[in-house]
Design a protein around this motif. Structure first.
Motif, PDB file in Angstrom:
ATOM      1  N   TRP A   1      -4.276 -22.159 -11.341  1.00 54.30           N
ATOM      2  CA  TRP A   1      -3.819 -21.898  -9.971  1.00 54.30           C
ATOM      3  C   TRP A   1      -3.587 -23.187  -9.195  1.00 54.30           C
ATOM      4  O   TRP A   1      -2.757 -23.241  -8.289  1.00 54.30           O
ATOM      5  CB  TRP A   1      -4.824 -21.002  -9.233  1.00 54.30           C
ATOM      6  CG  TRP A   1      -6.199 -21.577  -9.123  1.00 54.30           C
ATOM      7  CD1 TRP A   1      -7.239 -21.366  -9.961  1.00 54.30           C
ATOM      8  CD2 TRP A   1      -6.670 -22.487  -8.126  1.00 54.30           C
ATOM      9  NE1 TRP A   1      -8.339 -22.075  -9.559  1.00 54.30           N
ATOM     10  CE2 TRP A   1      -8.018 -22.776  -8.433  1.00 54.30           C
ATOM     11  CE3 TRP A   1      -6.095 -23.090  -6.999  1.00 54.30           C
ATOM     12  CZ2 TRP A   1      -8.788 -23.640  -7.656  1.00 54.30           C
ATOM     13  CZ3 TRP A   1      -6.861 -23.943  -6.227  1.00 54.30           C
ATOM     14  CH2 TRP A   1      -8.191 -24.214  -6.553  1.00 54.30           C
ATOM     15  N   TRP A   2      -4.315 -24.245  -9.543  1.00 54.38           N
ATOM     16  CA  TRP A   2      -4.194 -25.515  -8.827  1.00 54.38           C
ATOM     17  C   TRP A   2      -2.832 -26.172  -9.047  1.00 54.38           C
ATOM     18  O   TRP A   2      -2.455 -27.060  -8.311  1.00 54.38           O
ATOM     19  CB  TRP A   2      -5.319 -26.470  -9.250  1.00 54.38           C
ATOM     20  CG  TRP A   2      -5.375 -26.696 -10.748  1.00 54.38           C
ATOM     21  CD1 TRP A   2      -4.743 -27.678 -11.454  1.00 54.38           C
ATOM     22  CD2 TRP A   2      -6.088 -25.903 -11.713  1.00 54.38           C
ATOM     23  NE1 TRP A   2      -5.012 -27.539 -12.800  1.00 54.38           N
ATOM     24  CE2 TRP A   2      -5.838 -26.472 -12.983  1.00 54.38           C
ATOM     25  CE3 TRP A   2      -6.906 -24.775 -11.619  1.00 54.38           C
ATOM     26  CZ2 TRP A   2      -6.387 -25.938 -14.159  1.00 54.38           C
ATOM     27  CZ3 TRP A   2      -7.447 -24.252 -12.785  1.00 54.38           C
ATOM     28  CH2 TRP A   2      -7.197 -24.826 -14.041  1.00 54.38           C
ATOM     29  N   LYS A   3      -2.090 -25.693 -10.045  1.00 52.50           N
ATOM     30  CA  LYS A   3      -0.752 -26.259 -10.283  1.00 52.50           C
ATOM     31  C   LYS A   3       0.274 -25.700  -9.319  1.00 52.50           C
ATOM     32  O   LYS A   3       1.397 -26.221  -9.234  1.00 52.50           O
ATOM     33  CB  LYS A   3      -0.316 -26.008 -11.723  1.00 52.50           C
ATOM     34  CG  LYS A   3      -1.132 -26.806 -12.713  1.00 52.50           C
ATOM     35  CD  LYS A   3      -0.433 -26.962 -14.035  1.00 52.50           C
ATOM     36  CE  LYS A   3      -1.150 -28.009 -14.880  1.00 52.50           C
ATOM     37  NZ  LYS A   3      -0.679 -28.015 -16.259  1.00 52.50           N
TER      38      LYS A   3
ATOM     39  N   LYS B   1       1.684 -21.661 -12.858  1.00 52.94           N
ATOM     40  CA  LYS B   1       0.253 -21.433 -13.093  1.00 52.94           C
ATOM     41  C   LYS B   1      -0.014 -20.608 -14.358  1.00 52.94           C
ATOM     42  O   LYS B   1      -1.132 -20.580 -14.854  1.00 52.94           O
ATOM     43  CB  LYS B   1      -0.407 -20.795 -11.870  1.00 52.94           C
ATOM     44  CG  LYS B   1       0.294 -19.608 -11.300  1.00 52.94           C
ATOM     45  CD  LYS B   1      -0.257 -19.261  -9.906  1.00 52.94           C
ATOM     46  CE  LYS B   1       0.552 -18.149  -9.282  1.00 52.94           C
ATOM     47  NZ  LYS B   1       0.242 -17.930  -7.883  1.00 52.94           N
ATOM     48  N   TYR B   2       1.035 -19.949 -14.858  1.00 52.05           N
ATOM     49  CA  TYR B   2       0.854 -19.115 -16.057  1.00 52.05           C
ATOM     50  C   TYR B   2       1.406 -19.765 -17.328  1.00 52.05           C
ATOM     51  O   TYR B   2       1.315 -19.183 -18.405  1.00 52.05           O
ATOM     52  CB  TYR B   2       1.551 -17.767 -15.868  1.00 52.05           C
ATOM     53  CG  TYR B   2       1.090 -17.001 -14.649  1.00 52.05           C
ATOM     54  CD1 TYR B   2      -0.206 -16.503 -14.571  1.00 52.05           C
ATOM     55  CD2 TYR B   2       1.949 -16.769 -13.579  1.00 52.05           C
ATOM     56  CE1 TYR B   2      -0.633 -15.800 -13.457  1.00 52.05           C
ATOM     57  CE2 TYR B   2       1.535 -16.067 -12.457  1.00 52.05           C
ATOM     58  CZ  TYR B   2       0.243 -15.583 -12.409  1.00 52.05           C
ATOM     59  OH  TYR B   2      -0.178 -14.891 -11.303  1.00 52.05           O
ATOM     60  N   THR B   3       2.014 -20.961 -17.198  1.00 54.84           N
ATOM     61  CA  THR B   3       2.731 -21.553 -18.335  1.00 54.84           C
ATOM     62  C   THR B   3       1.835 -21.725 -19.557  1.00 54.84           C
ATOM     63  O   THR B   3       2.214 -21.383 -20.676  1.00 54.84           O
ATOM     64  CB  THR B   3       3.325 -22.922 -17.925  1.00 54.84           C
ATOM     65  OG1 THR B   3       4.156 -22.707 -16.796  1.00 54.84           O
ATOM     66  CG2 THR B   3       4.143 -23.529 -19.044  1.00 54.84           C
ATOM     67  N   LYS B   4       0.628 -22.253 -19.336  1.00 53.90           N
ATOM     68  CA  LYS B   4      -0.242 -22.519 -20.493  1.00 53.90           C
ATOM     69  C   LYS B   4      -0.695 -21.203 -21.139  1.00 53.90           C
ATOM     70  O   LYS B   4      -0.689 -21.071 -22.360  1.00 53.90           O
ATOM     71  CB  LYS B   4      -1.440 -23.363 -20.078  1.00 53.90           C
ATOM     72  CG  LYS B   4      -2.072 -24.086 -21.268  1.00 53.90           C
ATOM     73  CD  LYS B   4      -3.382 -24.734 -20.906  1.00 53.90           C
ATOM     74  CE  LYS B   4      -3.189 -26.075 -20.232  1.00 53.90           C
ATOM     75  NZ  LYS B   4      -4.505 -26.708 -19.918  1.00 53.90           N
ATOM     76  N   TYR B   5      -1.069 -20.235 -20.331  1.00 55.43           N
ATOM     77  CA  TYR B   5      -1.477 -18.922 -20.870  1.00 55.43           C
ATOM     78  C   TYR B   5      -0.357 -18.335 -21.721  1.00 55.43           C
ATOM     79  O   TYR B   5      -0.585 -17.839 -22.827  1.00 55.43           O
ATOM     80  CB  TYR B   5      -1.828 -17.980 -19.709  1.00 55.43           C
ATOM     81  CG  TYR B   5      -2.170 -16.568 -20.160  1.00 55.43           C
ATOM     82  CD1 TYR B   5      -3.464 -16.242 -20.559  1.00 55.43           C
ATOM     83  CD2 TYR B   5      -1.185 -15.568 -20.202  1.00 55.43           C
ATOM     84  CE1 TYR B   5      -3.778 -14.951 -20.990  1.00 55.43           C
ATOM     85  CE2 TYR B   5      -1.494 -14.280 -20.624  1.00 55.43           C
ATOM     86  CZ  TYR B   5      -2.790 -13.980 -21.015  1.00 55.43           C
ATOM     87  OH  TYR B   5      -3.088 -12.705 -21.436  1.00 55.43           O
ATOM     88  N   LEU B   6       0.880 -18.445 -21.195  1.00 60.18           N
ATOM     89  CA  LEU B   6       2.020 -17.833 -21.885  1.00 60.18           C
ATOM     90  C   LEU B   6       2.363 -18.554 -23.190  1.00 60.18           C
ATOM     91  O   LEU B   6       3.058 -17.999 -24.035  1.00 60.18           O
ATOM     92  CB  LEU B   6       3.237 -17.792 -20.957  1.00 60.18           C
ATOM     93  CG  LEU B   6       3.138 -16.719 -19.863  1.00 60.18           C
ATOM     94  CD1 LEU B   6       4.225 -16.906 -18.814  1.00 60.18           C
ATOM     95  CD2 LEU B   6       3.217 -15.315 -20.465  1.00 60.18           C
TER      96      LEU B   6
ATOM     97  N   VAL C   1      -5.035 -18.907  -6.052  1.00 66.81           N
ATOM     98  CA  VAL C   1      -5.066 -19.015  -4.587  1.00 66.81           C
ATOM     99  C   VAL C   1      -3.729 -18.495  -4.071  1.00 66.81           C
ATOM    100  O   VAL C   1      -2.695 -19.151  -4.199  1.00 66.81           O
ATOM    101  CB  VAL C   1      -5.307 -20.472  -4.154  1.00 66.81           C
ATOM    102  CG1 VAL C   1      -5.248 -20.589  -2.634  1.00 66.81           C
ATOM    103  CG2 VAL C   1      -6.659 -20.946  -4.662  1.00 66.81           C
ATOM    104  N   ALA C   2      -3.765 -17.289  -3.538  1.00 64.45           N
ATOM    105  CA  ALA C   2      -2.524 -16.621  -3.123  1.00 64.45           C
ATOM    106  C   ALA C   2      -2.798 -15.827  -1.851  1.00 64.45           C
ATOM    107  O   ALA C   2      -3.926 -15.373  -1.625  1.00 64.45           O
ATOM    108  CB  ALA C   2      -2.046 -15.681  -4.228  1.00 64.45           C
ATOM    109  N   LEU C   3      -1.786 -15.657  -1.044  1.00 62.28           N
ATOM    110  CA  LEU C   3      -1.967 -14.963   0.240  1.00 62.28           C
ATOM    111  C   LEU C   3      -2.570 -13.574   0.053  1.00 62.28           C
ATOM    112  O   LEU C   3      -3.492 -13.188   0.750  1.00 62.28           O
ATOM    113  CB  LEU C   3      -0.623 -14.838   0.960  1.00 62.28           C
ATOM    114  CG  LEU C   3      -0.140 -16.091   1.715  1.00 62.28           C
ATOM    115  CD1 LEU C   3       1.213 -15.835   2.347  1.00 62.28           C
ATOM    116  CD2 LEU C   3      -1.178 -16.506   2.758  1.00 62.28           C
TER     117      LEU C   3
END
Ligand code: FE2
Ligand code: FE2
Length: 294
Positions: A87-89, A100-105, A131-133
């Motif tokens: 999320w910090w990315k 934020k999902y690139t590595k997971y994917l 970290v999202a609204l």
């Protein structure tokens, strides 16, 4: 665990969660799962997120191999948890949602997977956004931990289930716990709205984790919820780890807990809870709230 006569079709899901590969993973349990899960006669395996501790390559690689080996034995579906997201990315999505999902994917192909198995359809909904609204609450400590379920996600799942054959069991998977459960904490921000929309999806059962505390319950209005524990050293209150075996029959949903006995290095059957299946013909058994011991 034979099905009562006339209760077909039957879908059995081995539901595990929160393996947290990395420093906290309990390797004896991981080995135990790998041996034991294929022996349960399950139709499919579901992992409801948090396979890593810090979304590191090594953690994902260990999780990938675990899943790869089990997939030789049974079909499987996995969704990401809050620990699997960098999320910090891209805090608040400022640098794009995908980063934020690139590595997971790289290790697991989809954020919103679907799997059709004999007798059932399993759909993953994304509840982890870092970290999202939509995940913000008044508690700052929740910042990167809480999840939320956007309307777009529940609408998407509802459409998939409505197009599927009425005969199929509808299984919805999210990472964050949708009931407060043993810890008394909701995994989702704005959970009342989420509950209303989860009921509208047409799911027969919802599988979740995140709480590190097993649970079997029902969202008011009628959908059963299986919360699986953790196989890391981060159980709540020093309790033994638990995973769930979820059986969807024509009129009911059964959630069987399996508890890890560390001294014996094995999982043993523990409590079992049964719930009426929403929308199914009310031919036999079950009242809202569960008829334990069936
Ligand atoms: Fe977790
Ligand atoms: Fe989590």
């Amino acid at each position: 665990m034979a099905a009562p006569q006339g209760s077909q079709p039957r879908v059995v899901i081995a539901h595990i969660s929160d393996l947290h590969f990395g420093g906290f993973a309990d390797l004896q349990q991981i080995e135990g799962l790998e041996e034991f899960l294929p022996s349960l006669g399950a139709t499919a395996l579901v992992i409801s997120g948090d396979v890593s501790q810090r979304a590191r390559h090594g953690e994902f690689q260990a999780a990938h191999m675990f899943l790869y080996r089990l997939r030789q034995r049974l079909p499987a579906l996995i969704v990401p948890g809050n620990h699997d997201i960098e999320w910090w990315k891209s805090p608040f999505g400022l640098l794009g949602e995908q980063r934020k999902y690139t590595k997971y994917l790289r290790y697991f192909a989809e954020l919103r997977p679907e799997l059709e198995v004999p007798g059932g359809i399993i759909v993953g909904a994304l509840s982890g956004y870092g970290v999202a609204l939509g995940s913000l609450t008044w508690n700052l400590r929740d910042m990167a931990v809480k999840g939320h379920l956007p309307r777009s996600e529940t609408n998407r799942v509802r459409k998939i289930f409505s197009k599927a054959s009425p005969d199929l069991a509808k299984v919805l998977v999210v990472h964050h716990n949708v009931l407060a459960g043993g810890t008394g904490r909701m995994g989702l921000a704005r959970w009342r709205s989420a509950h209303r929309r989860l009921l509208e999806t047409g799911a027969d059962v919802i599988l979740c984790g995140h709480d590190h505390y097993e649970g079997a319950g029902q969202i008011e209005g009628g959908v059963a919820v299986s919360t699986s524990g953790t196989h890391s050293y981060r159980q709540r209150g020093g309790r033994p780890s638990v995973f769930n075996l979820v059986t969807v029959e024509e009129t009911s949903v059964h959630i069987q807990h399996f508890r890890w006995v560390a001294d014996e290095r094995q999982f043993i059957p523990s409590d079992k809870f049964s719930f009426a299946r929403k929308g199914a013909p009310k031919v036999a058994v079950s009242v809202a709230g569960g008829d334990q011991g069936l």
